[in-house]
Scaffold this motif. Structure first.
Motif, mmCIF file in Angstrom:
data_model
loop_
_atom_site.group_PDB
_atom_site.id
_atom_site.type_symbol
_atom_site.label_atom_id
_atom_site.label_comp_id
_atom_site.label_asym_id
_atom_site.label_seq_id
_atom_site.Cartn_x
_atom_site.Cartn_y
_atom_site.Cartn_z
ATOM 1 N N LYS A 17 4.200 4.268 -6.526
ATOM 2 C CA LYS A 17 5.568 4.013 -6.958
ATOM 3 C C LYS A 17 6.479 5.182 -6.583
ATOM 4 O O LYS A 17 7.597 4.992 -6.110
ATOM 5 C CB LYS A 17 5.608 3.778 -8.466
ATOM 6 C CG LYS A 17 6.955 3.270 -8.959
ATOM 7 C CD LYS A 17 6.863 2.756 -10.374
ATOM 8 C CE LYS A 17 8.186 2.131 -10.802
ATOM 9 N NZ LYS A 17 8.137 1.594 -12.175
ATOM 10 N N GLU A 21 9.770 5.135 -4.015
ATOM 11 C CA GLU A 21 11.092 5.608 -4.438
ATOM 12 C C GLU A 21 11.601 6.710 -3.507
ATOM 13 O O GLU A 21 12.768 6.708 -3.103
ATOM 14 C CB GLU A 21 11.033 6.123 -5.872
ATOM 15 C CG GLU A 21 10.808 5.047 -6.916
ATOM 16 C CD GLU A 21 12.056 4.236 -7.190
ATOM 17 O OE1 GLU A 21 13.144 4.657 -6.768
ATOM 18 O OE2 GLU A 21 11.940 3.174 -7.825
ATOM 19 N N GLU A 265 9.277 6.421 -15.104
ATOM 20 C CA GLU A 265 10.229 6.925 -14.116
ATOM 21 C C GLU A 265 10.628 8.382 -14.350
ATOM 22 O O GLU A 265 11.732 8.805 -14.037
ATOM 23 C CB GLU A 265 11.476 6.035 -14.101
ATOM 24 C CG GLU A 265 11.266 4.676 -13.462
ATOM 25 C CD GLU A 265 10.499 3.716 -14.352
ATOM 26 O OE1 GLU A 265 10.269 4.047 -15.529
ATOM 27 O OE2 GLU A 265 10.131 2.642 -13.867
#
Length: 286
Positions: A17, A21, A265
């Protein structure tokens, strides 16, 4: 920026992930391991640094290592360092857990490279309420650490102790001249409500602990009135609130080992911190 991911369940998922990003931001990303990772379809299996550098230039991304069965293992040190010099972001899986949500590292783990700038500690809270033998890697070491048996049901206190004894304390010993700064982002309101004291006890091992807003994609915050980041912060000896847009707080800590503790995140705050650090270094050099 060299980011090392250690701990147990969720490391590879987090790395994927993060890589996605960072690529969307136009960064070149180098993914590798100091232990083992499963081969992905796009993994470059070679020890040739030039092949990796060319793929970085062409695609902005390379995942590479030396083939070892269905996995890759660590690259030669010189190869690793050469490719690092050509990547904006280096993401390293530096621990193994055989897909288990919890573990206790042996004496040779985690394998953190000398050039690591940030460390992310990951663990799987889905181990809660399950028997130790079913959710832990290196079961005998876990049993010794917890003074527990195969059939012991995992509680928040167990996870807290594994993080303390397996990662926070050893990192402090490894980096005695550095302050340990922890940044924590909880996954759910219900866990913060139930396990706030355990989270606080673990975070109090750091010299300074920052807590971010709770992730809310799985629960409705209205179902947990009064539960927020300050539910943990109020229990900390030296705690503070932090969120995206506030990374300047981290610049106050020179010569520190910064631990980002979450699989959510939180790395967006890392990127903000990295940019500010680079800007400050440029100003200093000028």
């Amino acid at each position: 920026m060299v980011i090392t991911v250690v701990g147990s369940g969720g490391k590879t998922t987090l790395i994927k992930k993060m890589a996605s990003e960072y690529r969307e931001q136009g960064k070149t990303v180098f993914v590798t391991t100091t232990t083992h990772m499963f081969l992905e379809e796009d993994t470059l299996v070679t020890g040739d640094p030039e092949a990796m550098i060319q793929q970085l230039k062409k695609h902005g991304y390379v995942m590479a290592g030396i083939q070892d069965g269905e996995k890759i293992r660590a690259l030669p040190y010189d190869t690793y360092m050469e490719v690092c010099r050509h990547a904006d972001i280096v993401l390293i899986e530096a621990d193994g857990s055989k897909h288990m949500p919890l573990k206790y590292p042996n004496v040779s783990e985690p394998v953190i490279p000398d050039n690591a700038e940030e460390i992310i500690v990951v663990c799987g809270l889905n181990a809660l309420g399950k028997q130790l033998k079913d959710v832990c890697h290196r079961v005998e070491l876990v049993k010794t650490c917890l003074d527990a048996s195969d059939e012991t049901f995992i509680t928040p206190a167990h996870i807290q102790k594994l993080l303390e004894e397996g990662y926070l304390k050893p990192l402090r010993e490894k980096y005695p001249d550095k302050k340990i700064i922890a940044i924590f982002k909880a996954h759910t309101f219900s866990r913060v409500d139930e396990f706030k004291e355990e989270f606080a006890t673990a975070l109090n091992l750091a010299d300074k602990a920052y807590v971010m807003d709770i992730n809310y994609d799985r629960e409705d915050p209205n179902d947990y009135p009064g539960v927020d980041a300050y539910t943990i912060i109020d229990l900390l000896e030296n705690g503070d609130y932090i969120e995206q847009g506030m990374a300047e707080k981290l610049l106050e800590h020179d010569n520190a080992a910064i631990l980002f503790m979450s699989s959510k995140e939180i790395y967006l705050l890392e990127e903000e911190y990295k940019k500010m650090l680079e800007e400050r270094n440029k100003e200093t050099n000028n």
